[in-house]
Each structure stands twice: as structure tokens, then as C-alpha cells.
Design a protein around this motif. Structure first.
Motif, PDB file in Angstrom:
ATOM      1  N   ALA A 107       4.462   0.329  -7.040  1.00 23.02           N
ATOM      2  CA  ALA A 107       4.302  -0.977  -6.400  1.00 23.02           C
ATOM      3  C   ALA A 107       3.480  -0.869  -5.124  1.00 23.02           C
ATOM      4  CB  ALA A 107       5.665  -1.581  -6.095  1.00 23.02           C
ATOM      5  N   THR A 108       3.587   0.251  -4.422  1.00 22.96           N
ATOM      6  CA  THR A 108       2.820   0.475  -3.188  1.00 22.96           C
ATOM      7  C   THR A 108       2.103   1.804  -3.285  1.00 22.96           C
ATOM      8  OG1 THR A 108       4.728   1.526  -2.117  1.00 22.96           O
ATOM      9  CG2 THR A 108       4.459  -0.848  -1.796  1.00 22.96           C
ATOM     10  N   ALA A 109       1.037   1.921  -2.512  1.00 22.56           N
ATOM     11  CA  ALA A 109       0.293   3.179  -2.490  1.00 22.56           C
ATOM     12  C   ALA A 109       1.201   4.307  -2.028  1.00 22.56           C
ATOM     13  CB  ALA A 109      -0.913   3.053  -1.563  1.00 22.56           C
ATOM     14  N   GLU A 110       0.975   5.487  -2.567  1.00 25.44           N
ATOM     15  CA  GLU A 110       1.841   6.623  -2.244  1.00 25.44           C
ATOM     16  C   GLU A 110       1.727   7.010  -0.772  1.00 25.44           C
ATOM     17  OE1 GLU A 110       2.924  11.025  -4.059  1.00 25.44           O
ATOM     18  OE2 GLU A 110       1.258   9.859  -4.867  1.00 25.44           O
ATOM     19  N   SER A 111       2.871   7.210  -0.149  1.00 22.01           N
ATOM     20  CA  SER A 111       2.919   7.671   1.241  1.00 22.01           C
ATOM     21  C   SER A 111       4.227   8.412   1.449  1.00 22.01           C
ATOM     22  CB  SER A 111       2.814   6.492   2.215  1.00 22.01           C
ATOM     23  OG  SER A 111       3.955   5.665   2.123  1.00 22.01           O
ATOM     24  N   TRP A 112       4.335   9.126   2.571  1.00 23.09           N
ATOM     25  CA  TRP A 112       5.523   9.966   2.790  1.00 23.09           C
ATOM     26  C   TRP A 112       6.793   9.144   2.961  1.00 23.09           C
ATOM     27  CZ3 TRP A 112       8.555   9.658   7.177  1.00 23.09           C
ATOM     28  CH2 TRP A 112       8.021   8.943   8.259  1.00 23.09           C
ATOM     29  N   ASN A 113       6.655   7.881   3.413  1.00 21.11           N
ATOM     30  CA  ASN A 113       7.848   7.056   3.602  1.00 21.11           C
ATOM     31  C   ASN A 113       7.839   5.788   2.740  1.00 21.11           C
ATOM     32  OD1 ASN A 113       5.807   5.722   4.870  1.00 21.11           O
ATOM     33  ND2 ASN A 113       6.975   5.187   6.704  1.00 21.11           N
ATOM     34  N   GLY A 114       6.951   5.736   1.737  1.00 24.33           N
ATOM     35  CA  GLY A 114       6.851   4.544   0.910  1.00 24.33           C
ATOM     36  C   GLY A 114       7.928   4.480  -0.152  1.00 24.33           C
ATOM     37  N   GLU A 115       8.183   3.257  -0.672  1.00 26.27           N
ATOM     38  CA  GLU A 115       9.177   3.101  -1.732  1.00 26.27           C
ATOM     39  C   GLU A 115       8.631   3.654  -3.040  1.00 26.27           C
ATOM     40  OE1 GLU A 115      10.017  -0.961  -2.601  1.00 26.27           O
ATOM     41  OE2 GLU A 115       7.986  -1.623  -2.151  1.00 26.27           O
ATOM     42  N   ARG A 116       9.492   4.262  -3.822  1.00 23.01           N
ATOM     43  CA  ARG A 116       9.081   4.900  -5.068  1.00 23.01           C
ATOM     44  C   ARG A 116       9.595   4.095  -6.260  1.00 23.01           C
ATOM     45  NH1 ARG A 116       7.146  10.083  -4.580  1.00 23.01           N
ATOM     46  NH2 ARG A 116       7.161  10.932  -2.467  1.00 23.01           N
ATOM     47  N   ARG A 117       8.924   2.984  -6.549  1.00 17.83           N
ATOM     48  CA  ARG A 117       9.268   2.174  -7.719  1.00 17.83           C
ATOM     49  C   ARG A 117       7.987   1.610  -8.303  1.00 17.83           C
ATOM     50  NH1 ARG A 117       8.742  -3.174  -7.164  1.00 17.83           N
ATOM     51  NH2 ARG A 117       8.489  -4.049  -5.070  1.00 17.83           N
ATOM     52  N   ASP A 118       8.037   1.295  -9.577  1.00 19.04           N
ATOM     53  CA  ASP A 118       6.853   0.759 -10.242  1.00 19.04           C
ATOM     54  C   ASP A 118       6.734  -0.743 -10.025  1.00 19.04           C
ATOM     55  OD1 ASP A 118       6.085   3.213 -11.157  1.00 19.04           O
ATOM     56  OD2 ASP A 118       6.952   2.967 -13.149  1.00 19.04           O
ATOM     57  N   VAL A 119       5.508  -1.235 -10.099  1.00 14.34           N
ATOM     58  CA  VAL A 119       5.243  -2.663  -9.965  1.00 14.34           C
ATOM     59  C   VAL A 119       5.981  -3.408 -11.078  1.00 14.34           C
ATOM     60  CG1 VAL A 119       3.119  -2.501 -11.346  1.00 14.34           C
ATOM     61  CG2 VAL A 119       3.401  -4.389  -9.737  1.00 14.34           C
ATOM     62  N   ASP A 120       6.532  -4.581 -10.751  1.00 14.80           N
ATOM     63  CA  ASP A 120       7.288  -5.340 -11.738  1.00 14.80           C
ATOM     64  C   ASP A 120       6.858  -6.808 -11.741  1.00 14.80           C
ATOM     65  OD1 ASP A 120       8.501  -6.521  -9.501  1.00 14.80           O
ATOM     66  OD2 ASP A 120      10.316  -5.316  -9.659  1.00 14.80           O
ATOM     67  N   PHE A 121       7.586  -7.608 -12.525  1.00  9.78           N
ATOM     68  CA  PHE A 121       7.253  -9.024 -12.667  1.00  9.78           C
ATOM     69  C   PHE A 121       7.229  -9.744 -11.314  1.00  9.78           C
ATOM     70  CE2 PHE A 121       9.094 -13.347 -12.984  1.00  9.78           C
ATOM     71  CZ  PHE A 121       8.013 -13.997 -13.567  1.00  9.78           C
ATOM     72  N   HIS A 122       8.190  -9.459 -10.471  1.00  7.05           N
ATOM     73  CA  HIS A 122       8.265 -10.142  -9.183  1.00  7.05           C
ATOM     74  C   HIS A 122       7.072  -9.793  -8.282  1.00  7.05           C
ATOM     75  CE1 HIS A 122      12.222 -11.627 -10.196  1.00  7.05           C
ATOM     76  NE2 HIS A 122      12.572 -10.401 -10.555  1.00  7.05           N
ATOM     77  N   ASP A 123       6.561  -8.567  -8.408  1.00 11.04           N
ATOM     78  CA  ASP A 123       5.389  -8.173  -7.622  1.00 11.04           C
ATOM     79  C   ASP A 123       4.149  -8.950  -8.060  1.00 11.04           C
ATOM     80  OD1 ASP A 123       6.645  -6.087  -6.047  1.00 11.04           O
ATOM     81  OD2 ASP A 123       6.690  -4.879  -7.869  1.00 11.04           O
ATOM     82  N   ILE A 124       3.897  -8.977  -9.384  1.00 11.86           N
ATOM     83  CA  ILE A 124       2.692  -9.649  -9.866  1.00 11.86           C
ATOM     84  C   ILE A 124       2.792 -11.159  -9.634  1.00 11.86           C
ATOM     85  CG2 ILE A 124       3.454  -9.987 -12.255  1.00 11.86           C
ATOM     86  CD1 ILE A 124      -0.055  -8.780 -11.317  1.00 11.86           C
ATOM     87  N   LYS A 125       3.995 -11.712  -9.762  1.00  8.83           N
ATOM     88  CA  LYS A 125       4.200 -13.128  -9.481  1.00  8.83           C
ATOM     89  C   LYS A 125       3.927 -13.413  -8.003  1.00  8.83           C
ATOM     90  CE  LYS A 125       7.804 -16.723  -9.852  1.00  8.83           C
ATOM     91  NZ  LYS A 125       8.333 -16.822  -8.488  1.00  8.83           N
ATOM     92  N   GLY A 126       4.356 -12.508  -7.132  1.00  7.02           N
ATOM     93  CA  GLY A 126       4.086 -12.677  -5.702  1.00  7.02           C
ATOM     94  C   GLY A 126       2.606 -12.620  -5.391  1.00  7.02           C
TER      95      GLY A 126
END
Length: 205
Positions: A107-126
Motif C-alpha cells: 500500500a505504501t512505498a517500502e521504508s524502515w518504518n512503513g506499514e507492511r500490507r498490500d493495497v486493498d479496495f479501500h486504498d483504490i477507492k480512496g
């Protein structure tokens, strides 16, 4: 809203603009119930470029697949372009401007403190809602259940603006991604930009 504002908004949400072929394989369109009205070319370059596109999504998904095959695990692409449908009798194909996007991976670009989840329906809808907000009003927008074979029935929606169907948003159906040899969930949207009152604010000027 000028196209530059649309591009600036979506670029800020980490998408890259793509320019895809206006020709696609007819069986690709058929998988997504988009083959109706497709205009066949008299002398196509290949079977994969045999008809004029009635949707932007086939080209974007193929571009996504190209990137995934080259070790790009996070892909976010958008296109503002024309689709075509057969006109009556011998008339020229009707052209409509559409805006479409595809996304997969984190869902977000990789970083040392970023969240580790895949993009989902709510992301694309947003992401879609952020573009629709450029119209200045979102009170006339509805998201209704979608029934299409190429989209997941529980994680997709029809976009209705001012009571008129204007697009789709959601997760591609797992059966389709399997046929396309994709082992990731693909989120997508496609919005009709025809010059009607409910979408005129997003048209090119």
C-alpha cells in the motif's frame, strides 16, 4: 479541472502515468464483459492487437504484468485516454475519454518504518475519491454493489454520480488474474469522462 491537476493529484498518490496501445485482443475484452461494440481492425498487426479498445484496463493490466515480470513488486499505473465503440452502419467509431488506474503490491512505498500490507479496495477507492474531490463536491457520488465477471463481487463497486453510472472500482476477480498468470491481487478503477454535467468538471479543456 485541467488534466494537469488530475495528473498532479494522482502523481502525489504515487502513481505513474502510462500510455498504452489503443488496440487489444478481443478475448481480453470478452473476459471483462467489454467486447460489446468492439471495432475490429481490417489488418491487425497481431491477434493481440486485433480490436480497438473499449476499456483502458486491459492495457494497464498488461503494463502491470510487464513490470511485475521485471521484478517490480509494487506497481501503480494510471491512464487518461480514449476508448472506442462501433458507430451505427458505416459511421466512425464513437470515442469516449476515460480515466483508469491499476495498483498491486504494498500500500505504501517500502521504508524502515512503513506499514507492511498490500493495497486493498479501500486504498483504490480512496485514490478515486481524491480525484473526484477535484470537482468541488462529492455529495452526489454513490458506490453501489457491482455485478461483473471480471471484478470480485464482495470487493468492488459501481461508481454512480448524480444518479448516472460513471465507472467501476475494486479488486479484479481471482479467476481473471489466474487466467492472466498474475499471482497478486489487482486493484483497479475506470471512470467515464464523457462531457455530461456530472463529469464535466474533470474533462480536458
Amino acid at each position: 479541472v485541467a488534466p494537469a491537476r488530475i495528473r498532479a493529484q494522482i502523481t502525489a498518490r504515487d502513481y505513474r502515468e502510462a500510455i498504452c496501445y489503443s488496440f487489444v485482443a478481443k478475448d481480453w475484452l470478452a473476459r471483462g464483459s467489454s467486447a460489446t461494440g468492439a471495432v475490429a481492425l481490417a489488418n491487425p498487426l497481431s491477434a493481440d492487437l486485433a480490436v480497438m479498445r473499449t476499456s483502458l484496463l486491459p492495457g494497464l493490466v498488461e503494463a502491470m504484468k510487464y513490470n511485475l515480470n521485471r521484478q517490480q513488486p509494487r506497481v501503480r499505473l494510471i491512464e487518461l485516454g480514449r476508448v472506442f465503440a462501433a458507430g451505427g452502419d458505416e459511421s466512425a467509431p464513437a470515442e469516449t475519454v476515460r480515466l483508469a488506474a491499476v495498483a498491486c503490491g504494498r500500500a505504501t512505498a517500502e521504508s524502515w518504518n512503513g506499514e507492511r500490507r498490500d493495497v486493498d479496495f479501500h486504498d483504490i477507492k480512496g485514490d478515486l475519491e481524491s480525484l473526484l474531490a477535484l470537482r468541488g463536491s462529492t455529495g452526489d457520488i454513490e458506490f453501489r454493489p457491482l455485478d461483473r465477471p471480471d471484478f470480485h463481487p464482495g470487493r468492488s463497486a459501481e461508481v454512480v454520480i448524480g444518479g448516472v453510472s460513471a465507472g467501476i472500482v475494486g479488486c479484479l476477480h481471482p479467476r481473471l488474474t489466474k487466467v492472466l498468470d498474475l499471482d497478486v491481487e489487482v486493484q483497479a478503477f475506470e471512470l467515464d469522462m464523457r462531457s455530461e454535467e456530472h463529469t464535466s468538471e474533470l474533462q480536458s479543456h
